[in-house]
Design a protein around this motif. Structure first.
Motif, PDB file in Angstrom:
ATOM      1  N   VAL A 127       0.843  -1.194   0.000  1.00 44.10           N
ATOM      2  CA  VAL A 127       0.000   0.000   0.000  1.00 44.10           C
ATOM      3  C   VAL A 127       0.871   1.234   0.000  1.00 44.10           C
ATOM      4  CG1 VAL A 127      -2.138  -0.867   1.030  1.00 44.10           C
ATOM      5  CG2 VAL A 127      -0.244  -0.204   2.508  1.00 44.10           C
ATOM      6  N   ARG A 128       0.337   2.271  -0.615  1.00 46.26           N
ATOM      7  CA  ARG A 128       0.963   3.579  -0.567  1.00 46.26           C
ATOM      8  C   ARG A 128       0.214   4.359   0.499  1.00 46.26           C
ATOM      9  NH1 ARG A 128       0.981   6.085  -6.224  1.00 46.26           N
ATOM     10  NH2 ARG A 128      -1.175   5.414  -6.377  1.00 46.26           N
ATOM     11  N   VAL A 129       0.948   4.939   1.425  1.00 51.65           N
ATOM     12  CA  VAL A 129       0.282   5.562   2.574  1.00 51.65           C
ATOM     13  C   VAL A 129       0.618   7.046   2.645  1.00 51.65           C
ATOM     14  CG1 VAL A 129       0.318   3.387   3.827  1.00 51.65           C
ATOM     15  CG2 VAL A 129       2.161   5.024   4.191  1.00 51.65           C
ATOM     16  N   THR A 130      -0.337   7.838   3.129  1.00 53.05           N
ATOM     17  CA  THR A 130      -0.097   9.271   3.270  1.00 53.05           C
ATOM     18  C   THR A 130       0.879   9.515   4.414  1.00 53.05           C
ATOM     19  OG1 THR A 130      -1.960   9.562   4.755  1.00 53.05           O
ATOM     20  CG2 THR A 130      -2.398   9.835   2.410  1.00 53.05           C
ATOM     21  N   GLU A 131       1.382  10.741   4.511  1.00 54.74           N
ATOM     22  CA  GLU A 131       2.535  10.974   5.381  1.00 54.74           C
ATOM     23  C   GLU A 131       2.253  10.705   6.866  1.00 54.74           C
ATOM     24  OE1 GLU A 131       3.172  15.103   4.211  1.00 54.74           O
ATOM     25  OE2 GLU A 131       2.492  15.673   6.218  1.00 54.74           O
ATOM     26  N   ASP A 132       0.987  10.852   7.296  1.00 56.28           N
ATOM     27  CA  ASP A 132       0.696  10.672   8.715  1.00 56.28           C
ATOM     28  C   ASP A 132       0.264   9.260   9.066  1.00 56.28           C
ATOM     29  OD1 ASP A 132       1.326  13.221   9.439  1.00 56.28           O
ATOM     30  OD2 ASP A 132      -0.667  13.993   8.948  1.00 56.28           O
ATOM     31  N   PHE A 133       0.284   8.354   8.095  1.00 52.90           N
ATOM     32  CA  PHE A 133      -0.256   7.013   8.292  1.00 52.90           C
ATOM     33  C   PHE A 133       0.289   6.332   9.554  1.00 52.90           C
ATOM     34  CE2 PHE A 133      -0.309   2.408   7.416  1.00 52.90           C
ATOM     35  CZ  PHE A 133      -1.643   2.227   7.094  1.00 52.90           C
ATOM     36  N   PHE A 134       1.599   6.292   9.682  1.00 50.89           N
ATOM     37  CA  PHE A 134       2.186   5.581  10.830  1.00 50.89           C
ATOM     38  C   PHE A 134       2.125   6.408  12.106  1.00 50.89           C
ATOM     39  CE2 PHE A 134       4.355   2.953   7.514  1.00 50.89           C
ATOM     40  CZ  PHE A 134       3.736   1.770   7.892  1.00 50.89           C
ATOM     41  N   ARG A 135       1.991   7.745  11.948  1.00 54.18           N
ATOM     42  CA  ARG A 135       1.821   8.570  13.139  1.00 54.18           C
ATOM     43  C   ARG A 135       0.445   8.293  13.756  1.00 54.18           C
ATOM     44  NH1 ARG A 135       0.243  13.545  14.498  1.00 54.18           N
ATOM     45  NH2 ARG A 135      -0.491  14.046  12.422  1.00 54.18           N
ATOM     46  N   VAL A 136      -0.522   7.979  12.891  1.00 51.54           N
ATOM     47  CA  VAL A 136      -1.864   7.654  13.364  1.00 51.54           C
ATOM     48  C   VAL A 136      -1.886   6.261  14.000  1.00 51.54           C
ATOM     49  CG1 VAL A 136      -4.204   7.103  12.573  1.00 51.54           C
ATOM     50  CG2 VAL A 136      -3.069   9.189  11.763  1.00 51.54           C
ATOM     51  N   LEU A 137      -1.265   5.296  13.319  1.00 50.51           N
ATOM     52  CA  LEU A 137      -1.348   3.911  13.810  1.00 50.51           C
ATOM     53  C   LEU A 137      -0.407   3.631  14.976  1.00 50.51           C
ATOM     54  CD1 LEU A 137      -1.700   1.687  10.635  1.00 50.51           C
ATOM     55  CD2 LEU A 137      -3.438   2.275  12.312  1.00 50.51           C
ATOM     56  N   ARG A 138       0.786   4.225  14.951  1.00 50.25           N
ATOM     57  CA  ARG A 138       1.840   3.981  15.953  1.00 50.25           C
ATOM     58  C   ARG A 138       2.174   2.494  16.107  1.00 50.25           C
ATOM     59  NH1 ARG A 138      -0.530   6.762  21.067  1.00 50.25           N
ATOM     60  NH2 ARG A 138      -1.611   8.506  20.138  1.00 50.25           N
ATOM     61  N   PRO A 139       2.633   1.852  15.045  1.00 49.08           N
ATOM     62  CA  PRO A 139       3.012   0.444  15.164  1.00 49.08           C
ATOM     63  C   PRO A 139       4.385   0.308  15.830  1.00 49.08           C
ATOM     64  CG  PRO A 139       3.504   1.219  12.975  1.00 49.08           C
ATOM     65  CD  PRO A 139       2.894   2.394  13.710  1.00 49.08           C
ATOM     66  N   GLN A 140       4.710  -0.900  16.253  1.00 48.93           N
ATOM     67  CA  GLN A 140       6.056  -1.154  16.765  1.00 48.93           C
ATOM     68  C   GLN A 140       6.914  -1.687  15.636  1.00 48.93           C
ATOM     69  OE1 GLN A 140       6.015  -3.694  20.187  1.00 48.93           O
ATOM     70  NE2 GLN A 140       4.612  -2.340  21.272  1.00 48.93           N
ATOM     71  N   THR A 141       8.160  -1.236  15.597  1.00 47.76           N
ATOM     72  CA  THR A 141       9.034  -1.725  14.539  1.00 47.76           C
ATOM     73  C   THR A 141       9.994  -2.758  15.107  1.00 47.76           C
ATOM     74  OG1 THR A 141      10.427   0.178  14.965  1.00 47.76           O
ATOM     75  CG2 THR A 141       8.977   0.302  13.061  1.00 47.76           C
ATOM     76  N   HIS A 142      10.248  -3.743  14.284  1.00 46.10           N
ATOM     77  CA  HIS A 142      11.184  -4.789  14.674  1.00 46.10           C
ATOM     78  C   HIS A 142      12.609  -4.342  14.372  1.00 46.10           C
ATOM     79  CE1 HIS A 142      12.415  -8.879  15.472  1.00 46.10           C
ATOM     80  NE2 HIS A 142      13.125  -8.867  14.369  1.00 46.10           N
ATOM     81  N   LEU A 143      12.764  -3.685  13.236  1.00 45.37           N
ATOM     82  CA  LEU A 143      14.060  -3.153  12.804  1.00 45.37           C
ATOM     83  C   LEU A 143      13.810  -1.777  12.212  1.00 45.37           C
ATOM     84  CD1 LEU A 143      15.749  -6.035  10.752  1.00 45.37           C
ATOM     85  CD2 LEU A 143      16.444  -5.203  12.997  1.00 45.37           C
ATOM     86  N   GLY A 144      14.793  -0.910  12.334  1.00 40.43           N
ATOM     87  CA  GLY A 144      14.694   0.385  11.668  1.00 40.43           C
ATOM     88  C   GLY A 144      13.538   1.207  12.198  1.00 40.43           C
ATOM     89  N   ARG A 145      12.847   1.904  11.293  1.00 39.36           N
ATOM     90  CA  ARG A 145      11.793   2.824  11.713  1.00 39.36           C
ATOM     91  C   ARG A 145      10.603   2.704  10.785  1.00 39.36           C
ATOM     92  NH1 ARG A 145      11.739   6.848   7.930  1.00 39.36           N
ATOM     93  NH2 ARG A 145      13.637   7.196   6.736  1.00 39.36           N
ATOM     94  N   ALA A 146       9.487   3.300  11.210  1.00 39.27           N
ATOM     95  CA  ALA A 146       8.319   3.387  10.334  1.00 39.27           C
ATOM     96  C   ALA A 146       8.519   4.572   9.387  1.00 39.27           C
ATOM     97  CB  ALA A 146       7.060   3.566  11.154  1.00 39.27           C
ATOM     98  N   LEU A 147       7.585   4.789   8.470  1.00 42.97           N
ATOM     99  CA  LEU A 147       7.712   5.913   7.540  1.00 42.97           C
ATOM    100  C   LEU A 147       7.418   7.218   8.280  1.00 42.97           C
ATOM    101  CD1 LEU A 147       5.901   4.440   4.424  1.00 42.97           C
ATOM    102  CD2 LEU A 147       8.363   4.741   4.759  1.00 42.97           C
ATOM    103  N   LEU A 148       8.142   8.252   7.927  1.00 41.84           N
ATOM    104  CA  LEU A 148       7.951   9.554   8.556  1.00 41.84           C
ATOM    105  C   LEU A 148       7.384  10.521   7.522  1.00 41.84           C
ATOM    106  CD1 LEU A 148      11.434   9.737  10.315  1.00 41.84           C
ATOM    107  CD2 LEU A 148       9.223   9.118  11.338  1.00 41.84           C
ATOM    108  N   PRO A 149       6.799  11.630   7.996  1.00 39.66           N
ATOM    109  CA  PRO A 149       6.307  12.628   7.029  1.00 39.66           C
ATOM    110  C   PRO A 149       7.409  13.073   6.060  1.00 39.66           C
ATOM    111  CG  PRO A 149       5.480  13.107   9.212  1.00 39.66           C
ATOM    112  CD  PRO A 149       6.416  11.946   9.365  1.00 39.66           C
TER     113      PRO A 149
END
Lengths: 881, 116
Positions: free
Chosen positions: A196-218
């Motif tokens: 999926v292509r997600v808008t810039e706030d997608f992961f800020r809204v969901l707040r998932p946990q990352t196993h490695l690295g980071r989630a997408l940022l704005p």
């Protein structure tokens, strides 16, 4: 001396307070007397001797007080210790007495363990998948937004979501996603999955946990930044071989290369089957047509109602501004956690009822067996009672047995639960489990183990209590007066046993009838005509990957080459391309809104499944053409734009087929002329009616991926191998997936039904087996107990047949009663599960008319087998007893 | 008996356990045994003895049952438990080490300590 063991054995009462002071006094008096005697013997006068003895004992006041305190403390401590010892002794005794009848004890423990194990595994699934499906922090504040119309629901345009975001920001944080390419390449490996292509706030809204690295940022959502991608734990394991140094490495998605910035923890794959997330940067060409699915998180202090009103207000303003035709849509917000389909909910209720019934049957069975055991022991209990054991003591002993049984059952139950979960994991196809958030974490954790222990305790109490109550009511004198063999339980006891058996029969009949309904429905589903032919059709997924020349002409050329190659394979009769396979439920983006123009229609708008297909499609799949024409090669990019619709769409807009032919159809923003009407396709496995379909010529709406469909002549040997071979040297720009038969693909669509039907079937069979064992054991027990009576009857001239009949009577009455109760319960439950049933009514006569009778016969056999022994009693031997 | 030795704190328990390690006894028998063994050198307060017995019964070092004496009198007999046996062994060892150490220091002539 009375040894401690003897005191316990006879349950002598503990001394009370007055008595213990008396003890102390007696001990001291003896001491003083002996001292005086000694002193007198050594020559002192009695008077002096007494004074000396008192002096040596110590000062009378304080010494006495201290001694008394010490004595009291000692008594208290000893009393506690004796209680603990008593409990320990009871437990040891219980364990030993259970070990003395290993078969019976194993049956008791197993029947409880089965119930506990199945319930525990089910609880684990329910907790992981239904109670707690969205693992995100404060998941209850997450929501999704839909545009609701009469015909169904749709999603807003990207640009509209941007407007919403600006306007409702203080109330709810919004983000959105749109489907991305499906082909993912890393190193030399390639997979087909979802991105999926997600808008810039997608992961800020969901707040998932990352196993490695980071989630997408704005900051990733900018044309100038390096394209970034986040992948799922599952993909990281399968495609990247769990390489922890993968962060920063290139990963190719469709035509573009991204830099991998993060791997999410398992369970955070939202929306569920997705494996790759990339920033959404709409192409200028897409703006105006790109739809996104919005999600949001309520800002602190706001409610879902606020957010709903705010979004709806903005949406209506946009609609009014645009003077758009779709003025009837309303924005509806739904909790993200509640996005469960009704079928899944009802299926889990049914499964919960099934395992709950097995638990109840297990408890009833164990209680029955413990009770039967207690009956043979009422002599022992009576002796204990007459030796001074209080009713409380006797009950404590029986309770200790129940406790030992429940601990053993909890242990065994956990093993069964583990096995059941593993089995469940194995039977669930990945295509299903991938859609379940949290599936990967399914297992036995502390909560689940706690649940099992709780169940075991309740179960232990449940079945420990009934014989304990029975024991408390036992008239000891009455029991003692009888010989041990002839002792009969009270009427009350037998009634309890009969009730337990009736309940077991009722519950297993209930489960078997449900299983029967589900299997009958499954048969119906498999036999149902889907509206197309599934036999002798092979499918291969393809996608065009041409970086040098992404033009439409080039794509069409590659597709034509693919078709030519496939049709050249000997044995292949028809080939076609399609954007999606028939009969699979519409996936992401596979439905579009349509609007029929010109026809005076009551419902001109709706939503339909959309397929781009080539000319051989209808012919190859045997989809009948009701009116007009199918597509031809002439329906190319430069020809007039045309569409074929299904009969269901015509019905949907309230027109007959003749009326709709030749009308203009707006699909999304694409205006086409309807040139044909085809028969309906049933989305396989769905209990709803046929979906409305819009077909467009593949040469006018060339997709860059889809399926090759090849019908072959089954008599021509191994066509699929030849087909694979024939396509082997296709242009490298065309990537080919696995060859699969349409039959298999379609069967996969019924996986849900198969799983539910087989699970309920397994549960029902388990229930039946426990019930049959229970019936058998209780009749066998009664035959042994009543052998004197049977012997007397035989001596008085009763025929063997009469004796067997009388031995069977009571149990048979229970079986009949239970069957009736179970059938009535099943009739009630059938209404609840009617959404899971396909093609049959909940009162299906072939199930309700036949199955209860068959079951009655089975129950009768289980009763008859042990009852035969009653006729074999030697009258002389039984009279001598 | 003004010349009798007062009991060092904590040794009464060990002495009683030692007495009981022979055979179960009632209270007066224990007193007699101690007096006999010490040649009348130990001053054991009778009430202290019974308190010690109750305390040890509470701790599970001894256990008591009513029984009958040779002269047909009811008496409370005390017997040492396995826990009591273990306790007796460690207490004995500890006391002997204590006595040796203290004895070694006190038994050394004052000259030797002053030499350093």
């Amino acid at each position: 001396m009375i040894r401690p063991g003897i005191r316990r054995l006879f349950r002598l009462p503990f001394r009370d307070r007055g008595l213990e002071d008396h003890d102390l006094d007696e001990e001291i008096r003896l001491h003083l007397e002996l001292r005086v005697e000694d002193l007198v013997a050594s020559g002192l006068a009695p008077q002096e001797a007494r004074a000396e003895a008192m002096r040596r004992f110590g000062p009378p006041g304080p010494a006495r007080m201290a001694l008394r305190r010490a004595a009291r403390r000692r008594e208290l401590r000893l009393r506690v210790r004796q209680k603990v010892d008593g409990a320990r002794q009871d437990l040891r005794y219980a364990t030993r007495s259970l070990a003395r009848t290993p078969g019976m004890s194993a049956a008791i423990v197993l029947s409880l363990a089965l119930g506990i194990g199945l319930c525990t595994s089910m609880y684990s699934i329910v907790r992981g998948v239904i109670l707690d499906p969205v693992p995100f922090p404060e998941a209850d504040r997450l929501l999704s937004v839909e545009l609701s119309t009469q015909g169904g629901s749709s999603t807003p345009l990207y640009q509209d979501l941007m407007t919403w975001e600006r306007e409702v920001g203080p109330v709810v944080d919004l983000a959105g996603f749109a489907l991305g390419p499906r082909r993912i390449r890393y190193d030399r490996g390639t997979v087909e999955t979802f991105s999926v292509r997600v808008t810039e706030d997608f992961f800020r809204v969901l707040r998932p946990q990352t196993h490695l690295g980071r989630a997408l940022l704005p900051s990733d959502a900018s044309v100038t930044s390096e394209p970034a991608a986040v992948i799922s734990h599952r993909l990281w394991r399968s495609l990247l071989a769990a390489d922890s140094a993968a962060i920063g490495r290139p990963i190719q998605l469709g035509q573009r290369t991204y830099s991998l910035v993060g791997v999410l923890e398992p369970g955070y794959e939202f929306p569920a089957p997705v494996d790759v997330w990339t920033p959404l940067l709409p192409d200028p060409a897409e703006v105006g047509t790109l739809h996104v699915t919005p999600i949001g998180r309520l800002t602190p202090g706001t409610t879902g109602r606020h957010a709903g009103l705010a979004i709806e207000a903005v949406h209506q303003a946009i609609v009014a501004d645009r003077h758009a035709a779709d003025g009837t849509t309303t924005a509806v917000i739904l909790p993200l956690a509640g996005r469960q389909n009704d079928g899944a909910r009802i299926a889990s209720i049914l499964l919960a009822i099934s395992v709950g019934s097995i638990l109840l049957i297990g408890i009833a069975n164990a209680a029955g067996l413990i009770f039967t055991r207690a009956l043979t022991r009422d002599h022992e209990i009576a002796i204990r009672a007459s030796l001074g054991a209080s009713r409380g003591r006797v009950m404590a002993l029986l309770f200790a047995e129940a406790l030992v049984v429940s601990v053993a059952a909890a242990g065994t139950g956990l093993v069964i639960a583990h096995a059941a979960l593993e089995g469940f994991r194995r039977v669930m196809p990945e295509s299903v489990t991938r859609q379940i958030l949290g599936w990967e974490q399914l297992g036995l954790d502390g909560n689940v183990v706690g649940f099992a222990l709780l169940l075991a305790l309740i179960a232990g109490l449940g079945c420990g209590l009934s014989p304990a109550v029975g024991a408390a009511r036992t008239n000891m004198a009455l029991v003692l007066r009888r010989s041990s063999a002839g002792a009969t339980s009270g009427v009350r006891g037998r009634r309890l046993l009969r009730t337990l058996v009736t309940g077991e029969v009722a519950l297993s009949v209930l489960l078997l009838l449900c299983a029967g309904l589900l299997s009958r429905s499954l048969l119906e589903l498999v036999a149902h005509d889907p509206g197309f032919r599934t036999d002798a059709v092979a499918t291969i997924r393809w996608s065009v990957q041409d970086d040098r020349d992404p033009s439409l002409g080039r794509t069409l050329q590659l597709q034509q080459a693919l078709l030519d190659r496939a049709s050249g394979v000997p044995g292949v009769t028809t080939v076609a391309l399609a954007s999606d396979l028939p009969g699979t439920s519409a996936g992401f983006g596979a439905t579009r809104t349509y609007e029929i123009q010109g026809a005076d229609s009551p419902r001109p708008r709706g939503r339909a499944a959309w397929r781009a297909v080539s000319s051989g499609y209808f012919d190859g799949l045997g989809i009948p053409l009701h009116l007009g024409r199918a597509f031809a090669n002439a329906d190319g990019p430069d020809a007039p734009r045309v569409a074929v619709v299904s009969a269901a769409l015509a019905r949907g807009v309230g027109q007959n087929a003749e009326n709709i032919l030749g009308r203009q159809l707006l699909v999304g923003d694409d205006l086409r002329t309807i040139v044909g009407v085809t028969g309906d396709i049933h989305a396989y496995g769905a209990s709803t009616g046929p979906e409305p379909m819009v077909y467009v010529p593949q040469r006018q709406s060339a997709t860059v991926d889809g399926y090759l469909i090849a019908r072959y002549n089954e008599t021509d040997g191994n066509v699929s191998a030849r087909l694979r071979e024939g396509l082997g040297d296709t242009d490298p720009s065309v990537a080919l997936g696995e060859l699969r038969l349409l039959r298999e693909v379609v069967d996969e669509q019924t996986a849900d039904q198969r799983i539910i039907a087989s699970l309920v079937g397994v549960y029902a069979t388990t229930a039946l087996v426990i019930t049959l064992i229970s019936l058998y054991a209780i009749v066998a027990h009664m035959v042994v107990r009543h052998r004197q009576e049977h012997g007397i009857r035989a001596a008085l001239g009763a025929s063997p047949r009469e004796i067997v009949r009388s031995a069977m009577r009571r149990a048979l009455v229970s079986a009949v009663l239970g069957t009736i109760v179970g059938t009535v319960l099943a009739l009630l439950l059938a209404r609840l599960i009617s959404t899971l049933l396909y093609g049959i009514t909940p009162l299906e006569p072939s199930v309700f008319g036949v199955l209860p009778l068959v079951l009655l016969v089975v129950f009768a056999v289980a009763v008859y087998l042990p009852a035969r022994a009653a006729a074999k009693v030697d009258p002389m031997a039984s009279l001598r007893m | 008996m003004s010349d009798a030795l007062p009991l060092v704190r904590g040794t009464l328990d060990a002495l009683v356990l030692r007495a009981l390690s022979w055979t179960p006894m009632h209270g007066y028998e224990i007193t007699s045994w101690l007096e006999e063994r010490s040649g009348g050198q130990l001053d054991v307060n009778d009430s202290a003895l019974y308190q010690a017995l109750y305390r040890m019964e509470e701790r599970g070092l001894v256990q008591a049952e009513w029984g009958i004496t040779q002269n047909n009198r009811r008496a409370r007999y005390y017997a040492i438990t396995p826990a009591g046996q273990a306790n007796l062994a460690t207490e004995t060892e500890r006391f002997l080490r204590y006595a040796r150490t203290v004895g070694a220091i006190l038994g050394t002539p004052p000259r030797a300590t002053g030499a350093s």
